[in-house]
Structure formats: structure tokens, C-alpha cells
Design a protein around this motif. Structure first.
Motif, PDB file in Angstrom:
ATOM      1  N   SER A  14     -15.065 -22.409 -13.261  1.00 31.01           N
ATOM      2  CA  SER A  14     -16.113 -21.632 -14.491  1.00 31.01           C
ATOM      3  C   SER A  14     -17.080 -22.511 -15.646  1.00 31.01           C
ATOM      4  CB  SER A  14     -15.178 -20.424 -14.863  1.00 31.01           C
ATOM      5  OG  SER A  14     -14.010 -21.786 -15.521  1.00 31.01           O
ATOM      6  N   HIS A  15     -16.292 -23.843 -15.606  1.00 27.29           N
ATOM      7  CA  HIS A  15     -17.177 -24.725 -16.332  1.00 27.29           C
ATOM      8  C   HIS A  15     -18.409 -25.276 -16.455  1.00 27.29           C
ATOM      9  CE1 HIS A  15     -15.223 -27.675 -14.507  1.00 27.29           C
ATOM     10  NE2 HIS A  15     -16.342 -28.753 -14.781  1.00 27.29           N
ATOM     11  N   PRO A  18     -22.120 -22.460 -17.812  1.00 27.49           N
ATOM     12  CA  PRO A  18     -22.036 -21.917 -19.388  1.00 27.49           C
ATOM     13  C   PRO A  18     -23.083 -20.927 -19.458  1.00 27.49           C
ATOM     14  CG  PRO A  18     -22.106 -24.413 -19.269  1.00 27.49           C
ATOM     15  CD  PRO A  18     -22.335 -24.338 -18.324  1.00 27.49           C
ATOM     16  N   SER A  19     -24.046 -20.558 -18.623  1.00 26.02           N
ATOM     17  CA  SER A  19     -25.160 -19.788 -18.968  1.00 26.02           C
ATOM     18  C   SER A  19     -24.482 -18.763 -18.035  1.00 26.02           C
ATOM     19  CB  SER A  19     -26.831 -20.379 -18.702  1.00 26.02           C
ATOM     20  OG  SER A  19     -27.032 -20.957 -19.361  1.00 26.02           O
ATOM     21  N   HIS A  44     -11.953 -18.272 -25.793  1.00 25.31           N
ATOM     22  CA  HIS A  44     -12.038 -17.588 -24.988  1.00 25.31           C
ATOM     23  C   HIS A  44     -10.812 -17.435 -23.946  1.00 25.31           C
ATOM     24  CE1 HIS A  44     -13.871 -21.326 -25.359  1.00 25.31           C
ATOM     25  NE2 HIS A  44     -14.452 -21.094 -24.201  1.00 25.31           N
ATOM     26  N   ARG A  93     -15.430 -17.870 -20.824  1.00 27.30           N
ATOM     27  CA  ARG A  93     -15.472 -17.859 -22.955  1.00 27.30           C
ATOM     28  C   ARG A  93     -15.788 -16.460 -23.160  1.00 27.30           C
ATOM     29  NH1 ARG A  93     -17.061 -21.467 -26.523  1.00 27.30           N
ATOM     30  NH2 ARG A  93     -18.601 -20.052 -28.592  1.00 27.30           N
ATOM     31  N   SER A 105     -19.262 -15.257 -20.422  1.00 27.15           N
ATOM     32  CA  SER A 105     -20.205 -16.930 -19.849  1.00 27.15           C
ATOM     33  C   SER A 105     -18.872 -17.549 -19.405  1.00 27.15           C
ATOM     34  CB  SER A 105     -20.791 -16.801 -21.696  1.00 27.15           C
ATOM     35  OG  SER A 105     -20.399 -17.399 -21.736  1.00 27.15           O
ATOM     36  N   GLY A 106     -20.276 -18.537 -18.419  1.00 31.09           N
ATOM     37  CA  GLY A 106     -19.596 -19.389 -18.166  1.00 31.09           C
ATOM     38  C   GLY A 106     -18.046 -19.178 -17.127  1.00 31.09           C
ATOM     39  N   ASP A 108     -17.651 -17.823 -12.345  1.00 33.40           N
ATOM     40  CA  ASP A 108     -17.392 -18.623 -11.427  1.00 33.40           C
ATOM     41  C   ASP A 108     -16.904 -17.053 -10.300  1.00 33.40           C
ATOM     42  OD1 ASP A 108     -14.244 -18.320 -12.050  1.00 33.40           O
ATOM     43  OD2 ASP A 108     -14.168 -20.428 -11.111  1.00 33.40           O
ATOM     44  N   GLN A 174     -27.830 -25.272 -14.278  1.00 33.66           N
ATOM     45  CA  GLN A 174     -25.870 -25.820 -13.876  1.00 33.66           C
ATOM     46  C   GLN A 174     -25.634 -25.248 -12.775  1.00 33.66           C
ATOM     47  OE1 GLN A 174     -25.197 -22.854 -17.076  1.00 33.66           O
ATOM     48  NE2 GLN A 174     -26.141 -23.854 -18.395  1.00 33.66           N
TER      49      GLN A 174
END
Length: 232
Positions: A14-15, A18-19, A44, A93, A105-106, A108, A174
């Protein structure tokens, strides 16, 4: 609801993006006005999910994480989705809570992924300074330079107006800074091959040459083909 439409192109952690945006609406049966009380103070959340797009018919004791480039590792020493019980864990987040909806956000996760549970991230409990990263310390993730053709930039500007987001170029960069290709798929790994993945309401076409991933164009009006995308 996620901006990612399929497994290919969705970050493996997931990190990494971030967008990437998503929204999670809690079912009315869980009385969100009460069950979400106090969650807005956390930055988070942990999301427990079900890997509903898995295609494996049996579970093997060893898997091949992409960053190991063909080498194998024990299933329980990995975060592979192909598990005895296909349950995923993502840290996202929390941007805000509106009614019964969490804006995130962020992420996956693919659009439509079933969420089993939401738990707050608590730094004093969930962060362990000096923790060992195991085999991942010896297998760094390959990083690309993200580039865009003039055609892609025009397509991105049009898509940003259409889907009402101003961070599409950043999100694509990203995503493509990581090598999203399957290292065991020789066709995907061919230098300069025109590849694509679906995001929002369009398909992103890109190619990789050396250490550069270039967005070629965005194509709208296309549909994901079941066989082509390997969806069950």
C-alpha cells in the motif's frame, strides 16, 4: 471502491502509491453512525480483505515473490495472495470519515475487493523500532524512472478533468516506478513491449526500456477481457 480496476497495475504494497484513492462504505447493518465513532481521530487504518480474484486451485507451500526474481520462499514468509486462506492486510491513510464512508489513500486493493474488517493503526503497538525485515533486506525492489510521451500528457490532462482528480500523473509515476511486471512472464519482460492496465475509466498503455517506464497513452472506451486479464 478503488481507482484500480484489475490486479495488474495494482501496487503490491500500500505505501508504494500514496496518491491511490479509495472509498469504503460500511454496511448499514453495522450502524456506521455508532461503529465508526472515534475513528476519525486516527490517521491510518488496517484493512483486512479477501483476495477474491485469486485463480489458484490449490495452495503450494512455497511461492515466488516478484522481488526474488524466480527464487522461492515459504508461503508464510511472504505476503503472497495465494494463501491457504486468501486474506489480505493493508495499511491505508484515513483522509476523513463522511457518514458511513471512509475516504482513503495509499491503497493496494482492486475495485470491488471485499473488506472483512477495519482496525485503527496504533503507533505504540503497531510500530516496532529495529524490527528485522527478513529476506526482503536482501532483495531490494527494482526502481524505474517514470516518463511520459506528449500524447500521454494530453490524455492525462483530459482524464483529470473527466474523473475530477489533479494527481493522476503523480499516481501513474508512483505505480510505474515499481516494476509491476511478472518476472516469470517472459512476454511481459520483453524490452519495449506495449503493455496496459486499467485505472479509473481508462487503460494505461506503457513500455519499459532499461530502467525507464514510459506512459505511452491512455485509451478510453475499452473493456477488460476475461481471458486476457486472467480473471476467474
Amino acid at each position: 471502491r478503488s481507482c484500480f480496476r484489475e490486479k495488474f497495475g495494482t501496487p503490491r504494497q500500500s505505501h508504494l502509491a500514496p496518491s491511490a484513492a479509495a472509498a469504503l462504505t460500511v454496511s448499514a447493518e453495522y450502524v456506521p453512525a455508532q461503529s465508526l465513532a472515534g475513528l476519525e481521530r486516527f490517521s491510518h487504518v488496517w484493512l483486512l480483505s479477501y483476495f477474491h480474484l485469486n485463480t489458484n486451485k490449490r495452495t503450494l507451500p512455497k511461492v515466488h515473490p516478484p522481488r526474488l526474481k524466480g527464487r522461492s520462499i515459504g508461503i508464510f514468509a511472504s505476503r503472497s495472495p495465494h494463501r491457504p486462506h486468501p486474506i489480505g492486510l493493508s495499511l491505508a491513510r484515513l483522509l476523513r470519515v463522511e457518514g458511513g464512508t471512509l475516504h482513503l489513500s495509499g491503497i493496494d486493493l482492486v475495485d470491488g475487493t471485499p473488506i472483512l474488517d477495519v482496525k485503527p493503526y496504533i503507533p505504540e503497538s503497531d510500530c516496532v523500532p529495529g524490527a528485522s525485515a527478513g529476506w526482503t533486506e536482501d532483495a531490494p525492489v527494482r526502481s524505474f524512472e517514470a516518463a511520459f510521451t506528449p500524447k500521454a500528457l494530453l490524455d492525462i490532462a483530459a482524464a483529470e478533468r473527466r474523473v475530477k482528480t489533479g494527481s493522476l500523473k503523480k499516481l501513474l509515476a508512483q505505480i510505474l516506478r515499481q516494476d509491476i511486471r511478472n518476472p516469470r512472464d517472459r512476454a511481459q519482460g520483453a524490452e519495449g513491449r506495449d503493455l496496459g492496465f486499467f485505472l479509473h475509466d481508462f487503460e494505461v498503455r506503457f513500455s519499459v526500456r532499461g530502467d525507464r517506464a514510459t506512459v505511452l497513452r491512455l485509451e478510453t472506451g475499452k473493456t477488460m477481457h476475461k481471458k486476457e486479464r486472467r480473471m476467474p
